[in-house]
Design a protein around this motif. Sequence first.
Motif, short mmCIF file in Angstrom:
data_model
loop_
_atom_site.label_atom_id
_atom_site.label_comp_id
_atom_site.label_asym_id
_atom_site.label_seq_id
_atom_site.Cartn_x
_atom_site.Cartn_y
_atom_site.Cartn_z
N ILE A 157 0.84 -1.20 0.00
CA ILE A 157 0.00 0.00 0.00
C ILE A 157 0.87 1.25 0.00
N ALA A 158 1.96 1.22 0.78
CA ALA A 158 2.84 2.38 0.86
C ALA A 158 3.44 2.73 -0.50
N ALA A 159 3.70 1.70 -1.30
CA ALA A 159 4.29 1.95 -2.64
C ALA A 159 3.33 2.69 -3.55
N SER A 160 2.02 2.58 -3.29
CA SER A 160 1.02 3.25 -4.15
C SER A 160 0.67 4.65 -3.65
N ILE A 161 1.28 5.07 -2.55
CA ILE A 161 1.01 6.40 -1.97
C ILE A 161 2.19 7.31 -2.27
N PRO A 162 1.97 8.53 -2.71
CA PRO A 162 3.08 9.44 -3.00
C PRO A 162 3.94 9.69 -1.76
N ASP A 163 5.19 10.07 -2.00
CA ASP A 163 6.10 10.40 -0.90
C ASP A 163 5.88 11.85 -0.49
N TYR A 164 5.45 12.05 0.75
CA TYR A 164 5.25 13.40 1.26
C TYR A 164 5.22 13.36 2.78
N VAL A 165 5.33 14.54 3.37
CA VAL A 165 5.17 14.72 4.83
C VAL A 165 4.08 15.75 5.02
N TRP A 166 3.13 15.41 5.86
CA TRP A 166 1.97 16.29 6.07
C TRP A 166 1.47 16.08 7.49
N ALA A 167 0.96 17.14 8.10
CA ALA A 167 0.46 17.02 9.47
C ALA A 167 -0.53 18.12 9.78
N VAL A 168 -1.40 17.83 10.75
CA VAL A 168 -2.23 18.85 11.40
C VAL A 168 -1.81 18.84 12.87
N ILE A 169 -1.42 20.01 13.37
CA ILE A 169 -0.80 20.11 14.70
C ILE A 169 -1.55 21.14 15.54
N ALA A 170 -1.74 20.81 16.82
CA ALA A 170 -2.24 21.82 17.76
C ALA A 170 -1.15 22.87 17.96
N LYS A 171 -1.53 24.13 17.98
CA LYS A 171 -0.54 25.21 18.00
C LYS A 171 0.31 25.22 19.26
N ASP A 172 -0.20 24.65 20.35
CA ASP A 172 0.62 24.61 21.56
C ASP A 172 1.75 23.58 21.47
N GLU A 173 1.82 22.84 20.36
CA GLU A 173 2.89 21.87 20.15
C GLU A 173 4.03 22.45 19.31
N PHE A 174 3.84 23.64 18.75
CA PHE A 174 4.83 24.20 17.83
C PHE A 174 6.20 24.37 18.49
N ALA A 175 6.22 24.71 19.77
CA ALA A 175 7.49 25.02 20.43
C ALA A 175 8.44 23.84 20.47
N SER A 176 7.90 22.62 20.44
CA SER A 176 8.75 21.44 20.63
C SER A 176 8.64 20.41 19.51
N ILE A 177 7.65 20.51 18.63
CA ILE A 177 7.37 19.42 17.70
C ILE A 177 8.52 19.18 16.73
N LYS A 178 9.15 20.24 16.22
CA LYS A 178 10.22 20.03 15.24
C LYS A 178 11.52 19.56 15.88
N ASP A 179 11.65 19.75 17.20
CA ASP A 179 12.80 19.19 17.90
C ASP A 179 12.65 17.68 18.06
N LYS A 180 11.40 17.22 18.16
CA LYS A 180 11.14 15.79 18.34
C LYS A 180 10.94 15.06 17.02
#
Length: 372
Positions: A157-180
């Motif tokens: 199934i993964a082979a039939s899905i395009p390669d991308y990164v996408w997310a919906v994030i709660a704004k109170d997570e912005f301070a730490s999400i990209k560090d993790k």
Amino acid sequence: MASLLVKVLSVMTPPPFVQPTDYDGWEVKWKFLVFRPGLFQNQAYLLVGLLAYVAIAIYGKYINSKRANSWYNAHLTLLQNQFSSPTSASGLIADGYTDFFNFSTGRHAIASLHTVFSLRPRQDPLQLIYHFGWQLYDLRYNPYDELILDFKLDAEIAASIPDYVWAVIAKDEFASIKDKRWDLTFTRTADHASLPASLSVMTEWADVTDNLFKATPKLSLTKLLSDPINLKYFKSISVTDQPRERPAVPLTPAEREKHVILCLVVPPADKAAETIPLVSAMFTFIDGLTKMNLRPETRSKMKKVREDVDKEIREEAVKEKKQEEAEDKKAARRKAELERVSRLSAAEQKKIIERDRKRALKRSQGKVVRKS
């Protein structure tokens, strides 16, 4: 030095016990033994503090276990309906007092589901006090009971899905999400008119967001995330073809995986069932990922980004390897030189040591002159 140590030890050593002659408090006598509670007030306070610590630890352990198991029991039927192997033979696995795990497998499109609880250290009052103090210092710091559901997609199934990164994030997570999450550094952040103000989209291209919001007619992701009950526990949802930690070398095609990751706040034990609709919707969402129809230019741009990142990682790995080899050669030369010097006479060794000392002194003086 010895006198200083004696003074320190004398301060730390408690004074010798002096039996009071005018004790008029309550006492217990038995033959030649006498117990006078009034002489042990400090010990009584210490004992009460110890008992309070133990009581808090036991209660905190119970609360964490109850929260994790209540959620697991409330969602077990859903897992049993979706997976042929919804759990291990021992059920929910505890690792200490704050971490709990479950592994599910055996479903179309999903290779496995890792369910991971990371709860607050309620069994440790000192850590709770530290967290509270850090919250007063850093207002963005907000510890919570975290629940991560990591859906690893089936390779076919993964082979039939395009390669991308996408997310919906709660704004109170912005301070730490990209560090993790290193994979989320591929994205750019933007608000979306269809989402609540407390959420933002992280995407490589707007085309990905438009497709994901329309991929499954049976499921309205924007409506799901706008529900007040779901919003209360929601932290993030992401679809990614990249690892969460930056790899040391580019991944081979066989090592690449696609994941859908849902991050929630663990609900209280009496409200554990409130996240069932949100978790259940993930299966419909995953089934609809193959229906995406990205524009050719979007696919080519994302492919180019990945090629550039792999090239950068490869160049850094080669550079790091060369540095390690140079350091190894330098260490080998140094070792050989030391072995050679050790075989010389004492007078020759003294001359070499004096020569090296003068060279080091000249180098240090040269650095001082350049700085000035």
